[in-house]
Design an enzyme around this catalytic site. Structure first.
Site, PDB file in Angstrom:
ATOM      1  N   ASN A  32       0.932  -1.311  -0.053  1.00  0.00           N
ATOM      2  CA  ASN A  32       0.046   0.093  -0.041  1.00  0.00           C
ATOM      3  C   ASN A  32       0.958   1.317   0.121  1.00  0.00           C
ATOM      4  O   ASN A  32       1.387   1.638   1.070  1.00  0.00           O
ATOM      5  CB  ASN A  32      -0.891  -0.181   1.187  1.00  0.00           C
ATOM      6  CG  ASN A  32      -1.775   1.201   1.423  1.00  0.00           C
ATOM      7  OD1 ASN A  32      -1.789   2.052   0.334  1.00  0.00           O
ATOM      8  ND2 ASN A  32      -2.945   1.069   2.453  1.00  0.00           N
ATOM      9  N   LYS A  91       3.327   0.820   2.968  1.00  0.00           N
ATOM     10  CA  LYS A  91       3.092  -0.274   4.210  1.00  0.00           C
ATOM     11  C   LYS A  91       3.049  -1.649   3.263  1.00  0.00           C
ATOM     12  O   LYS A  91       2.697  -1.731   2.272  1.00  0.00           O
ATOM     13  CB  LYS A  91       1.519  -0.206   4.572  1.00  0.00           C
ATOM     14  CG  LYS A  91       1.406   0.943   5.628  1.00  0.00           C
ATOM     15  CD  LYS A  91      -0.085   0.878   6.170  1.00  0.00           C
ATOM     16  CE  LYS A  91      -0.642   2.368   6.684  1.00  0.00           C
ATOM     17  NZ  LYS A  91      -1.812   2.493   6.455  1.00  0.00           N
ATOM     18  N   ARG A 139      -2.464  -1.956  -3.283  1.00  0.00           N
ATOM     19  CA  ARG A 139      -3.783  -1.221  -3.310  1.00  0.00           C
ATOM     20  C   ARG A 139      -3.723  -0.050  -3.950  1.00  0.00           C
ATOM     21  O   ARG A 139      -2.778   0.476  -4.145  1.00  0.00           O
ATOM     22  CB  ARG A 139      -3.589  -1.016  -1.677  1.00  0.00           C
ATOM     23  CG  ARG A 139      -5.152   0.044  -1.550  1.00  0.00           C
ATOM     24  CD  ARG A 139      -4.820   0.800  -0.309  1.00  0.00           C
ATOM     25  NE  ARG A 139      -6.217   1.485  -0.123  1.00  0.00           N
ATOM     26  CZ  ARG A 139      -6.318   2.771   0.681  1.00  0.00           C
ATOM     27  NH1 ARG A 139      -5.053   3.271   0.932  1.00  0.00           N
ATOM     28  NH2 ARG A 139      -7.407   3.495   0.502  1.00  0.00           N
ATOM     29  N   HIS A 197     -13.156   2.886  -0.126  1.00  0.00           N
ATOM     30  CA  HIS A 197     -13.193   1.569   1.130  1.00  0.00           C
ATOM     31  C   HIS A 197     -13.782   0.312   0.272  1.00  0.00           C
ATOM     32  O   HIS A 197     -14.422  -0.454   1.356  1.00  0.00           O
ATOM     33  CB  HIS A 197     -13.864   2.028   2.231  1.00  0.00           C
ATOM     34  CG  HIS A 197     -13.271   3.124   3.103  1.00  0.00           C
ATOM     35  ND1 HIS A 197     -14.210   4.201   3.933  1.00  0.00           N
ATOM     36  CD2 HIS A 197     -12.086   3.534   3.619  1.00  0.00           C
ATOM     37  CE1 HIS A 197     -13.549   4.984   4.338  1.00  0.00           C
ATOM     38  NE2 HIS A 197     -12.227   4.637   4.218  1.00  0.00           N
ATOM     39  N   LEU A 240     -16.297   2.710   9.829  1.00  0.00           N
ATOM     40  CA  LEU A 240     -15.896   3.792  10.501  1.00  0.00           C
ATOM     41  C   LEU A 240     -14.730   4.071  10.957  1.00  0.00           C
ATOM     42  O   LEU A 240     -14.318   3.323  11.967  1.00  0.00           O
ATOM     43  CB  LEU A 240     -17.077   4.023  11.767  1.00  0.00           C
ATOM     44  CG  LEU A 240     -18.544   3.745  11.123  1.00  0.00           C
ATOM     45  CD1 LEU A 240     -19.584   3.684  12.648  1.00  0.00           C
ATOM     46  CD2 LEU A 240     -19.265   4.652  10.230  1.00  0.00           C
ATOM     47  N   GLY A 241     -13.679   4.865  10.557  1.00  0.00           N
ATOM     48  CA  GLY A 241     -12.439   4.954  11.044  1.00  0.00           C
ATOM     49  C   GLY A 241     -12.060   6.508  11.045  1.00  0.00           C
ATOM     50  O   GLY A 241     -13.001   7.268  11.279  1.00  0.00           O
ATOM     51  N   ARG A 253     -12.213  15.371   7.639  1.00  0.00           N
ATOM     52  CA  ARG A 253     -12.990  15.838   6.584  1.00  0.00           C
ATOM     53  C   ARG A 253     -14.471  16.181   6.731  1.00  0.00           C
ATOM     54  O   ARG A 253     -15.121  15.646   7.606  1.00  0.00           O
ATOM     55  CB  ARG A 253     -12.836  14.605   5.657  1.00  0.00           C
ATOM     56  CG  ARG A 253     -11.617  14.471   4.887  1.00  0.00           C
ATOM     57  CD  ARG A 253     -11.628  13.338   3.816  1.00  0.00           C
ATOM     58  NE  ARG A 253     -10.678  12.198   4.606  1.00  0.00           N
ATOM     59  CZ  ARG A 253     -10.718  10.853   4.358  1.00  0.00           C
ATOM     60  NH1 ARG A 253     -11.569  10.456   3.576  1.00  0.00           N
ATOM     61  NH2 ARG A 253      -9.942  10.067   4.829  1.00  0.00           N
ATOM     62  N   GLY A 256     -11.518   1.476  12.685  1.00  0.00           N
ATOM     63  CA  GLY A 256     -11.069   1.796  13.992  1.00  0.00           C
ATOM     64  C   GLY A 256     -12.277   2.176  15.083  1.00  0.00           C
ATOM     65  O   GLY A 256     -12.139   1.550  16.238  1.00  0.00           O
ATOM     66  N   VAL A 257     -12.953   2.917  14.701  1.00  0.00           N
ATOM     67  CA  VAL A 257     -14.045   3.525  15.368  1.00  0.00           C
ATOM     68  C   VAL A 257     -15.059   2.357  15.621  1.00  0.00           C
ATOM     69  O   VAL A 257     -15.723   1.987  16.551  1.00  0.00           O
ATOM     70  CB  VAL A 257     -14.726   4.635  14.869  1.00  0.00           C
ATOM     71  CG1 VAL A 257     -15.992   4.880  15.962  1.00  0.00           C
ATOM     72  CG2 VAL A 257     -13.806   5.863  14.886  1.00  0.00           C
ATOM     73  N   GLY A 258     -15.567   1.626  14.492  1.00  0.00           N
ATOM     74  CA  GLY A 258     -16.721   0.676  14.438  1.00  0.00           C
ATOM     75  C   GLY A 258     -16.065  -0.677  15.298  1.00  0.00           C
ATOM     76  O   GLY A 258     -17.106  -1.226  15.631  1.00  0.00           O
ATOM     77  N   GLU A 294      -8.011  -5.428   4.913  1.00  0.00           N
ATOM     78  CA  GLU A 294      -7.893  -5.213   3.441  1.00  0.00           C
ATOM     79  C   GLU A 294      -6.898  -6.035   2.806  1.00  0.00           C
ATOM     80  O   GLU A 294      -7.026  -6.418   1.841  1.00  0.00           O
ATOM     81  CB  GLU A 294      -7.782  -3.752   3.287  1.00  0.00           C
ATOM     82  CG  GLU A 294      -9.308  -2.852   3.566  1.00  0.00           C
ATOM     83  CD  GLU A 294      -9.196  -1.427   3.961  1.00  0.00           C
ATOM     84  OE1 GLU A 294      -9.464  -0.925   3.101  1.00  0.00           O
ATOM     85  OE2 GLU A 294      -8.681  -1.067   4.958  1.00  0.00           O
TER      86      GLU A 294
HETATM   87  P1  AMP Z   1      -8.746   3.537  11.081  1.00  0.00           P
HETATM   88  O1  AMP Z   1      -8.917   4.714  10.245  1.00  0.00           O
HETATM   89  O2  AMP Z   1      -9.714   2.442  10.817  1.00  0.00           O
HETATM   90  O3  AMP Z   1      -7.353   3.065  11.372  1.00  0.00           O
HETATM   91  O4  AMP Z   1      -9.398   4.073  12.580  1.00  0.00           O
HETATM   92  C1  AMP Z   1      -8.616   5.158  13.313  1.00  0.00           C
HETATM   93  C2  AMP Z   1      -9.614   5.556  14.240  1.00  0.00           C
HETATM   94  O5  AMP Z   1     -10.089   4.922  15.267  1.00  0.00           O
HETATM   95  C3  AMP Z   1      -8.739   6.691  15.385  1.00  0.00           C
HETATM   96  O6  AMP Z   1      -8.462   7.862  15.058  1.00  0.00           O
HETATM   97  C4  AMP Z   1      -9.727   6.446  16.588  1.00  0.00           C
HETATM   98  O7  AMP Z   1     -10.599   7.915  16.419  1.00  0.00           O
HETATM   99  C5  AMP Z   1     -10.569   5.338  16.363  1.00  0.00           C
HETATM  100  N1  AMP Z   1     -10.356   4.556  17.446  1.00  0.00           N
HETATM  101  C6  AMP Z   1      -9.327   3.551  17.589  1.00  0.00           C
HETATM  102  N2  AMP Z   1      -9.470   3.048  18.825  1.00  0.00           N
HETATM  103  C7  AMP Z   1     -10.646   3.564  19.577  1.00  0.00           C
HETATM  104  C8  AMP Z   1     -11.169   3.471  20.961  1.00  0.00           C
HETATM  105  N3  AMP Z   1     -10.646   2.177  21.785  1.00  0.00           N
HETATM  106  N4  AMP Z   1     -12.621   4.124  20.921  1.00  0.00           N
HETATM  107  C9  AMP Z   1     -12.690   4.833  19.987  1.00  0.00           C
HETATM  108  N5  AMP Z   1     -12.065   5.248  18.910  1.00  0.00           N
HETATM  109  C10 AMP Z   1     -11.052   4.387  18.796  1.00  0.00           C
END
Ligand code: AMP
Length: 398
Positions: A7, A14, A91, A180, A209-210, A241, A331-333, A384
């Site tokens: 990637n 990466k 990717r 995505h 949700l990230g 964003r 990350g969030v999800g 991914e």
């Molecule tokens: P990603 O882009 O999928 O790597 O997601 C990264 C985002 O996930 C981070 O910027 C955080 O906002 C969120 N995240 C990671 N761990 C947690 C957690 N334990 N609780 C809430 N949000 C999280």
């Protein structure tokens, strides 16, 4: 079989070396500061080992070479010969309307990727540079391109067309593409496996949700709508964003503050989203602790994001004429139980009933809806890289 997944970004790269059949990750890591000085972080999951090196990386070719050297090293390597790498999966962010699935990289494909550059001027050039660097360092190894946009190419015109003069679509390819796609495809397939039903019988809403976020409607295994658009700036508010907004705001702010388009886009891409509303951070963990401490703007940012996800779930259930499963990932999800609960609660009217206890979990495949919920709500960690490795293996093996 061993597949190297790459990637490539503009100054970073990466990688993961994995076996798509056993799903074992033999090594993974990150090259950073390419074109500046060069740093390699190399990890071997089986040994729980991490190595860091300063290596000059004037271009992506030196970065790929350093990855190969690390994989082959007698001290921290995982293979004995470069010939053990059977294929490379790349990717690629934007495949335009040309690529509706992953492809073996040929001279014609490279020419088509170049043509897609205007659609993703920040991302595609870096992806192309990564491919060229691999061709230079590992000549003859088959390579496959896996696109973020490809999965959404099944969207019908009513989902992808913008209400602009039609010539902008015909001449300039201005339409919704969605991103995505590799993640939405992976988690929707995993959801079908978890539910023990064929994809062809399922209506699934996937919520990635990230730091960047998008939601997709996956009907019978095909993406029929998604929230990102012509660019990844559209849809939900994200880390930094803005997501969707009234285009009239641009003219208003640009006139009022004398911003040029570059400054305006920088605000929309880098200073908006939950960072913009909260004024605290783009990271949900920081925003949640600020909200707990009584910060009203932080609470508003979380509310706006969660409400945005809920609205998309409702919209996509309507679009598909129903929904069998809702998936949370990224990350969030995967980590934020409160966001999942807020986004999927209050939807009992459409058969969604969350289970607070089951939802109190992080980062593993599991059902988080109540046993009597007609719509299953699932937590599925995305992968991914595995999807890219699996596509690469399937294409290379014919
Ligand atoms: P990603 O882009 O999928 O790597 O997601 C990264 C985002 O996930 C981070 O910027 C955080 O906002 C969120 N995240 C990671 N761990 C947690 C957690 N334990 N609780 C809430 N949000 C999280």
């Amino acid at each position: 079989m061993k597949v190297l997944v790459i990637n490539a970004g503009s100054s970073s790269l990466k990688y993961q070396l994995m076996d798509p059949e056993t799903r074992e990750v033999l090594a993974k890591g990150l090259c950073e500061r390419i074109g500046i000085d060069g740093r390699l972080t190399h990890k071997i999951p089986a040994k729980d080992a991490k190595y860091e090196f300063e290596i000059p990386m004037p271009t992506h070719a030196e970065a790929i070479q350093s990855v190969l050297d690390a994989l082959l090293s007698s001290e921290h390597g995982v293979i004995k010969s470069a010939s053990e790498i059977d294929a490379v999966g790349h990717r690629v962010v934007h495949g335009g309307e040309k690529f509706a699935s992953s492809v073996l990289i040929t001279a014609d494909v490279m020419a088509a990727l170049e043509e897609c550059i205007p659609l993703a001027p920040l991302h595609n050039p870096a992806n192309i540079t990564g491919i060229q660097a691999c061709e230079k360092v590992m000549p003859g190894v088959p390579m496959v391109a896996v696109f973020d946009t490809a999965f959404h190419q099944t969207m019908p015109a009513k989902s992808y067309i913008y209400a602009l003069p039609y010539e902008y679509y015909e001449k300039d390819k201005v339409r919704r593409y969605g991103f995505h796609g590799t993640s939405h495809r992976y988690v929707s397939a995993r959801a079908a496996a978890m539910l023990g039903k064929p994809m062809e019988e399922l209506k699934i809403i996937t919520c990635h949700l990230g730091n960047g976020s998008s939601v997709a409607a996956v009907d019978c295994g095909k993406s029929v709508d998604t929230s990102m658009g012509f660019t990844p700036l559209a849809g939900l508010p994200m880390g930094t964003r803005s997501g969707d907004l009234d285009a009239g705001i641009l003219e208003y702010l640009m006139n009022k503050y004398g911003y040029d388009m570059k400054e305006m886009m920088n605000i929309l891409n880098k200073k908006s989203g939950v960072l913009g509303i909260s004024g605290v951070s783009s990271d949900f963990r920081d925003i949640e602790s600020a909200a707990e401490g009584g910060n009203q703007q932080a609470a508003m940012a979380l509310d706006a994001f969660r409400y945005g996800v809920k609205k998309l779930i409702g919209a996509y259930a309507a679009a598909m004429g129903g929904v069998d499963a809702i998936v949370f990932t990224a990350g969030v999800g995967e980590n934020d139980a409160r966001t999942r609960m807020a986004a999927a609660s209050g939807l009992e009217f459409m058969g969604v009933k969350m289970d607070a206890e089951a939802n109190n979990v992080r980062g593993k495949e599991t059902v988080i809806s109540a046993p009597d919920s007609r719509v299953k709500v699932l937590l599925i960690p995305t992968d991914e890289e595995l999807m890219i490795a699996m596509d690469t293996a399937a294409i290379v093996n014919g």
